[in-house]
Scaffold this active site. Sequence first.
Site, PDB file in Angstrom:
ATOM      1  N   ASP A  65      26.432 -70.550  19.360  1.00  0.00           N
ATOM      2  CA  ASP A  65      27.453 -71.586  19.511  1.00  0.00           C
ATOM      3  C   ASP A  65      27.429 -72.031  20.960  1.00  0.00           C
ATOM      4  O   ASP A  65      27.331 -71.194  21.876  1.00  0.00           O
ATOM      5  CB  ASP A  65      28.836 -71.026  19.189  1.00  0.00           C
ATOM      6  CG  ASP A  65      29.059 -70.757  17.708  1.00  0.00           C
ATOM      7  OD1 ASP A  65      28.092 -70.896  16.926  1.00  0.00           O
ATOM      8  OD2 ASP A  65      30.187 -70.390  17.339  1.00  0.00           O
ATOM      9  N   HIS A 110      20.993 -65.578  18.149  1.00  0.00           N
ATOM     10  CA  HIS A 110      20.181 -65.318  16.965  1.00  0.00           C
ATOM     11  C   HIS A 110      18.830 -66.012  17.064  1.00  0.00           C
ATOM     12  O   HIS A 110      18.667 -66.952  17.846  1.00  0.00           O
ATOM     13  CB  HIS A 110      20.921 -65.823  15.718  1.00  0.00           C
ATOM     14  CG  HIS A 110      22.257 -65.171  15.496  1.00  0.00           C
ATOM     15  ND1 HIS A 110      22.519 -64.348  14.418  1.00  0.00           N
ATOM     16  CD2 HIS A 110      23.414 -65.218  16.211  1.00  0.00           C
ATOM     17  CE1 HIS A 110      23.773 -63.917  14.488  1.00  0.00           C
ATOM     18  NE2 HIS A 110      24.338 -64.433  15.574  1.00  0.00           N
ATOM     19  N   SER A 157      27.839 -67.258  28.534  1.00  0.00           N
ATOM     20  CA  SER A 157      27.024 -67.794  29.613  1.00  0.00           C
ATOM     21  C   SER A 157      26.152 -68.920  29.096  1.00  0.00           C
ATOM     22  O   SER A 157      26.656 -69.840  28.469  1.00  0.00           O
ATOM     23  CB  SER A 157      26.189 -66.687  30.263  1.00  0.00           C
ATOM     24  OG  SER A 157      25.622 -67.152  31.466  1.00  0.00           O
TER      25      SER A 157
END
Length: 290
Positions: free
Chosen positions: A98, A154, A255
């Site tokens: 995200d 991921h 980050s």
Amino acid sequence: MKSPRLLARLTDQEDLNFLLTNRLPRALLTRFVGWFSKIEHPLVARLSIAIWKTFAELDLSEARKQEFRSMHDCFTRELKDGARTIDADPAILSSPCDAIVGACGLLDGVTALQAKGAPYPLIDLLGDPALVETYRDGSYVTLRLKSSMYHRFHAPADLDVEHVTYISGDVWNVNPPALKRVERLYCKNERAVIRTRLADGAPLTLVPVAAILVASIRLHWLDVLLHLRYRGPNEIPGTARFAKGQEMGWFQHGSTIIVFAPKGFSLCAGVGEGSPIRMGEPLLRRPGIA
């Protein structure tokens, strides 16, 4: 209700934001928050998360659990099953996390943009001339994880990890005010250069960049935590295989991940600076696959 809104408006002021988050003793503050966030006490956890919500749009509705042992437990939360859909098109590389999309597009030879008008040479980020040449005139996408976001990342496609280079460094904030003010910021911060290869042999490199309060990167296939006090080898060989969408690791807080693909890859529709993206959504399109 006025106080949280006032605090939010104050921290939105770029000069003040930069001063508060970068002119403090960054490494010391990062170590302190790392220690404090792991305190497992119900009252400390609830109070810490409540304060966090004051400064960020923290939405825990998709979290697998709703009770957290510590603030760190909340930072590294997992999602409910089915909370993200992984694009199944083999021509598509999906977003590993995200994020808010930062600078992206085609590389200018071997130069990328940190922000508008702020270029940086890939050699300063990646450290390996041969790896830099792999991505000459290729594509890149900068993915900035806000503090309130899901912090795990991921695999964007079926891939094999071939090598990790850990580069110790500073812990500047990576938010827009800092990116405008600190030249070659990504090249100064702690980071891991993760070299991978897709099923068709194409290379793909992911660069998780740590930041203030965040300087720890956990990779599932390594038995060490990469952070400022890591004293192991910088070059970490070893292989690992991941299916598209499989979790590769996480930040301790939030980050940036920079994705590099070779010449011929292109941005997917809707991917542009400032646009939000969720893990599993289309990020880059591979050439030559219908």
